[in-house]
Design an enzyme around this catalytic site. Sequence first.
Site, PDB file in Angstrom:
ATOM      1  N   TYR A  55      71.809 -59.616  -0.986  1.00  0.00           N
ATOM      2  CA  TYR A  55      73.232 -59.660  -1.316  1.00  0.00           C
ATOM      3  C   TYR A  55      74.067 -58.930  -0.260  1.00  0.00           C
ATOM      4  O   TYR A  55      75.104 -59.425   0.172  1.00  0.00           O
ATOM      5  CB  TYR A  55      73.475 -59.051  -2.705  1.00  0.00           C
TER       6      TYR A  55
ATOM      7  N   LYS B  24      77.583 -66.022  -0.143  1.00  0.00           N
ATOM      8  CA  LYS B  24      77.072 -66.100   1.237  1.00  0.00           C
ATOM      9  C   LYS B  24      77.852 -67.030   2.174  1.00  0.00           C
ATOM     10  O   LYS B  24      77.687 -66.951   3.391  1.00  0.00           O
ATOM     11  CB  LYS B  24      75.603 -66.571   1.213  1.00  0.00           C
TER      12      LYS B  24
ATOM     13  N   TYR C  19      78.377 -60.423 -12.874  1.00  0.00           N
ATOM     14  CA  TYR C  19      77.793 -61.774 -12.933  1.00  0.00           C
ATOM     15  C   TYR C  19      77.197 -61.941 -14.332  1.00  0.00           C
ATOM     16  O   TYR C  19      76.385 -61.114 -14.750  1.00  0.00           O
ATOM     17  CB  TYR C  19      76.680 -61.925 -11.897  1.00  0.00           C
TER      18      TYR C  19
ATOM     19  N   HIS D   9      82.253 -51.745  -2.361  1.00  0.00           N
ATOM     20  CA  HIS D   9      81.463 -51.836  -3.600  1.00  0.00           C
ATOM     21  C   HIS D   9      80.010 -51.440  -3.317  1.00  0.00           C
ATOM     22  O   HIS D   9      79.345 -52.060  -2.499  1.00  0.00           O
ATOM     23  CB  HIS D   9      81.526 -53.253  -4.177  1.00  0.00           C
TER      24      HIS D   9
ATOM     25  N   PRO E  18      78.110 -70.891  -4.393  1.00  0.00           N
ATOM     26  CA  PRO E  18      78.788 -69.607  -4.179  1.00  0.00           C
ATOM     27  C   PRO E  18      78.139 -68.405  -4.863  1.00  0.00           C
ATOM     28  O   PRO E  18      78.544 -67.266  -4.594  1.00  0.00           O
ATOM     29  CB  PRO E  18      80.191 -69.847  -4.755  1.00  0.00           C
TER      30      PRO E  18
HETATM   31  P1  FAD Z   1      86.393 -73.866   6.349  1.00  0.00           P
HETATM   32  O1  FAD Z   1      86.907 -72.613   5.740  1.00  0.00           O
HETATM   33  O2  FAD Z   1      86.144 -75.030   5.490  1.00  0.00           O
HETATM   34  O3  FAD Z   1      87.341 -74.247   7.551  1.00  0.00           O
HETATM   35  C1  FAD Z   1      87.287 -75.489   8.192  1.00  0.00           C
HETATM   36  C2  FAD Z   1      88.637 -75.807   8.779  1.00  0.00           C
HETATM   37  O4  FAD Z   1      88.539 -77.003   9.545  1.00  0.00           O
HETATM   38  C3  FAD Z   1      89.692 -76.052   7.711  1.00  0.00           C
HETATM   39  O5  FAD Z   1      90.832 -75.293   7.985  1.00  0.00           O
HETATM   40  C4  FAD Z   1      89.952 -77.549   7.793  1.00  0.00           C
HETATM   41  O6  FAD Z   1      91.283 -77.892   7.427  1.00  0.00           O
HETATM   42  C5  FAD Z   1      89.647 -77.831   9.240  1.00  0.00           C
HETATM   43  N1  FAD Z   1      89.266 -79.221   9.501  1.00  0.00           N
HETATM   44  C6  FAD Z   1      88.490 -80.024   8.736  1.00  0.00           C
HETATM   45  N2  FAD Z   1      88.351 -81.233   9.307  1.00  0.00           N
HETATM   46  C7  FAD Z   1      89.056 -81.194  10.462  1.00  0.00           C
HETATM   47  C8  FAD Z   1      89.305 -82.156  11.468  1.00  0.00           C
HETATM   48  N3  FAD Z   1      88.807 -83.388  11.409  1.00  0.00           N
HETATM   49  N4  FAD Z   1      90.095 -81.801  12.511  1.00  0.00           N
HETATM   50  C9  FAD Z   1      90.610 -80.528  12.585  1.00  0.00           C
HETATM   51  N5  FAD Z   1      90.408 -79.592  11.646  1.00  0.00           N
HETATM   52  C10 FAD Z   1      89.643 -79.918  10.591  1.00  0.00           C
HETATM   53  N6  FAD Z   1      82.133 -68.938  -0.482  1.00  0.00           N
HETATM   54  C11 FAD Z   1      81.852 -67.817  -1.081  1.00  0.00           C
HETATM   55  O7  FAD Z   1      81.069 -67.038  -0.517  1.00  0.00           O
HETATM   56  N7  FAD Z   1      82.418 -67.508  -2.301  1.00  0.00           N
HETATM   57  C12 FAD Z   1      83.311 -68.354  -2.914  1.00  0.00           C
HETATM   58  O8  FAD Z   1      83.824 -68.068  -3.986  1.00  0.00           O
HETATM   59  C13 FAD Z   1      83.619 -69.539  -2.319  1.00  0.00           C
HETATM   60  N8  FAD Z   1      84.473 -70.421  -2.894  1.00  0.00           N
HETATM   61  C14 FAD Z   1      84.721 -71.601  -2.273  1.00  0.00           C
HETATM   62  C15 FAD Z   1      85.576 -72.532  -2.865  1.00  0.00           C
HETATM   63  C16 FAD Z   1      85.811 -73.772  -2.250  1.00  0.00           C
HETATM   64  C17 FAD Z   1      86.733 -74.778  -2.917  1.00  0.00           C
HETATM   65  C18 FAD Z   1      85.181 -74.082  -1.019  1.00  0.00           C
HETATM   66  C19 FAD Z   1      85.424 -75.419  -0.354  1.00  0.00           C
HETATM   67  C20 FAD Z   1      84.352 -73.124  -0.436  1.00  0.00           C
HETATM   68  C21 FAD Z   1      84.098 -71.903  -1.047  1.00  0.00           C
HETATM   69  N9  FAD Z   1      83.273 -70.944  -0.465  1.00  0.00           N
HETATM   70  C22 FAD Z   1      82.999 -69.802  -1.072  1.00  0.00           C
HETATM   71  C23 FAD Z   1      82.675 -71.134   0.804  1.00  0.00           C
HETATM   72  C24 FAD Z   1      83.449 -70.411   1.907  1.00  0.00           C
HETATM   73  O9  FAD Z   1      84.811 -70.411   1.618  1.00  0.00           O
HETATM   74  C25 FAD Z   1      83.118 -71.165   3.170  1.00  0.00           C
HETATM   75  O10 FAD Z   1      81.736 -70.966   3.426  1.00  0.00           O
HETATM   76  C26 FAD Z   1      83.952 -70.731   4.369  1.00  0.00           C
HETATM   77  O11 FAD Z   1      85.285 -71.126   4.189  1.00  0.00           O
HETATM   78  C27 FAD Z   1      83.384 -71.368   5.623  1.00  0.00           C
HETATM   79  O12 FAD Z   1      84.275 -71.193   6.676  1.00  0.00           O
HETATM   80  P2  FAD Z   1      84.397 -72.286   7.809  1.00  0.00           P
HETATM   81  O13 FAD Z   1      85.375 -71.728   8.764  1.00  0.00           O
HETATM   82  O14 FAD Z   1      83.057 -72.684   8.274  1.00  0.00           O
HETATM   83  O15 FAD Z   1      84.974 -73.595   7.094  1.00  0.00           O
HETATM   84  C1  DHB Z   2      83.579 -64.238  -5.373  1.00  0.00           C
HETATM   85  C2  DHB Z   2      82.982 -65.426  -5.139  1.00  0.00           C
HETATM   86  C3  DHB Z   2      81.619 -65.514  -5.197  1.00  0.00           C
HETATM   87  O1  DHB Z   2      81.019 -66.664  -4.955  1.00  0.00           O
HETATM   88  C4  DHB Z   2      80.834 -64.428  -5.499  1.00  0.00           C
HETATM   89  O2  DHB Z   2      79.497 -64.564  -5.562  1.00  0.00           O
HETATM   90  C5  DHB Z   2      81.432 -63.231  -5.707  1.00  0.00           C
HETATM   91  C6  DHB Z   2      82.822 -63.141  -5.641  1.00  0.00           C
HETATM   92  C7  DHB Z   2      85.046 -64.153  -5.316  1.00  0.00           C
HETATM   93  O3  DHB Z   2      85.698 -65.181  -5.071  1.00  0.00           O
HETATM   94  O4  DHB Z   2      85.595 -63.078  -5.540  1.00  0.00           O
END
Ligand code: FAD
Ligand code: DHB
Length: 389
Positions: free
Chosen positions: A384, A296, A200, A72, A292
């Site tokens: 972005y 980021k 957006y 994009h 979100p």
């Molecule tokens: P996570 O993806 O949270 O991974 C952490 C892992 O650790 C999980 O698999 C969990 O099961 C595991 N874990 C937790 N506790 C324990 C424990 N005690 N022992 C062992 N394992 C454990 N970001 C965006 O940019 N756009 C979005 O649209 C967006 N939507 C989101 C929607 C939701 C519901 C959430 C919660 C987050 C969203 N985010 C979004 C944020 C993005 O998904 C996260 O920043 C990203 O997943 C971070 O990755 P991570 O590996 O740090 O953590």
């Molecule tokens: C999506 C999520 C976001 O938070 C965003 O800023 C743009 C796209 C997505 O889930 O596609």
Amino acid sequence: MRTQVVIIGSGPAGLLLGQLLHRAGIDTIILEQKPKDYVLGRIRAGVLEQGTVALVEEAGAGVRMRHEGLVHDGTEIAFGGVRHRIDFQRLTGKSVLIYGQTEVTRDLMDVREASAAPTVYEALDVSIHDVQTENPKVRWCADGKKFEIGCDYIVGCDGFHGVSRQTIPENELRTYERIYPFGWLGILVEKPPVSDELIYVNHERGFALCSMRSMTRSRYYLQCSLDEHSEDWTDDKFWEELTRRLDPEAVKKLQTGPSIEKSIAPLRSFVAEPMRFGRLFLAGDAAHIVPPTGAKGLNLAASDVGYLSRALIERYKTNSDLGLDAYSQRALARIWKAERFSWQMTNLLHLVPGASGFDQKVQGAELEYLFKSTAAQTALAENYVGLPY
Ligand code: FAD
Ligand code: DHB
């Protein structure tokens, strides 16, 4: 049992770190509390910065992403029913890649499995010990049995609710938090997106976002209040509300259908400093959360892992602690930039409950300024697509 690095959590941060270390010849084990299919079932982010793409490739998991990801070159912002394009390529020379977090996770799991590096799913009651000594340990339970492993370092990639940050004594951490008085209701649908690029939407009924996972699968979000439940939102109710918030051209293109996922996410800004306690390091959501709106969250998790993997590799190759000692400060400098951008995008695009008429007029004036000013568009585009790290 002994390994070099224990990684807690198999989200994108843990899996990416595991693979980057594995390719440098460093032994790791990943401990994940949930089953593999549960991890793969979570629908989250979808926008990858070039730096994130480069790290996934460095980890050897980039083939499908390069093939199926959508490049994009810009995005659109709608206000007052009119869309305005922010041209990333023209303003910054960079693009973003649309490729779902679920797919990144699947690709990283596949390369990890192929490399025979160990991952324990359904590792329960994970606990962290002796991180202020040279022999830290991690304990957990699986299949009704207790396990313990010694290691050199532990990396907490276990998300916001994980055990790693909670292990650090309260007086060793400073935390900063902002909770927003609204959430995002998201749905995934097997239909083509309304446009080639993301839209957006700032609307008087609340924010909306038209996103996608492919040219046949769309992801939509609606700003909702915090006391709402996704079960109360039938698909018809969702499409009706989305239609109200979109511009006429988008409404004409909107293809509705049964949702394949529907969930509500609260919006939060959070940072814990420092991201290290002895031989325990934090990466990704374990240390910080962004709302979100700026896309980021996943990209920050990846950039933390970029810094930390380099520091650990340097430690094992040259016996130097310099990178590890600098990790928290380096990562936090980038994290605060992303916190600022995500907070700003959130304030710019949402209907803030309790906002005065004055606040709303200023928000509108800020958007009008953005649409007229190349400097303001460049600033948005630079943030972005991702500041270099
Ligand atoms: P996570 O993806 O949270 O991974 C952490 C892992 O650790 C999980 O698999 C969990 O099961 C595991 N874990 C937790 N506790 C324990 C424990 N005690 N022992 C062992 N394992 C454990 N970001 C965006 O940019 N756009 C979005 O649209 C967006 N939507 C989101 C929607 C939701 C519901 C959430 C919660 C987050 C969203 N985010 C979004 C944020 C993005 O998904 C996260 O920043 C990203 O997943 C971070 O990755 P991570 O590996 O740090 O953590
Ligand atoms: C999506 C999520 C976001 O938070 C965003 O800023 C743009 C796209 C997505 O889930 O596609």
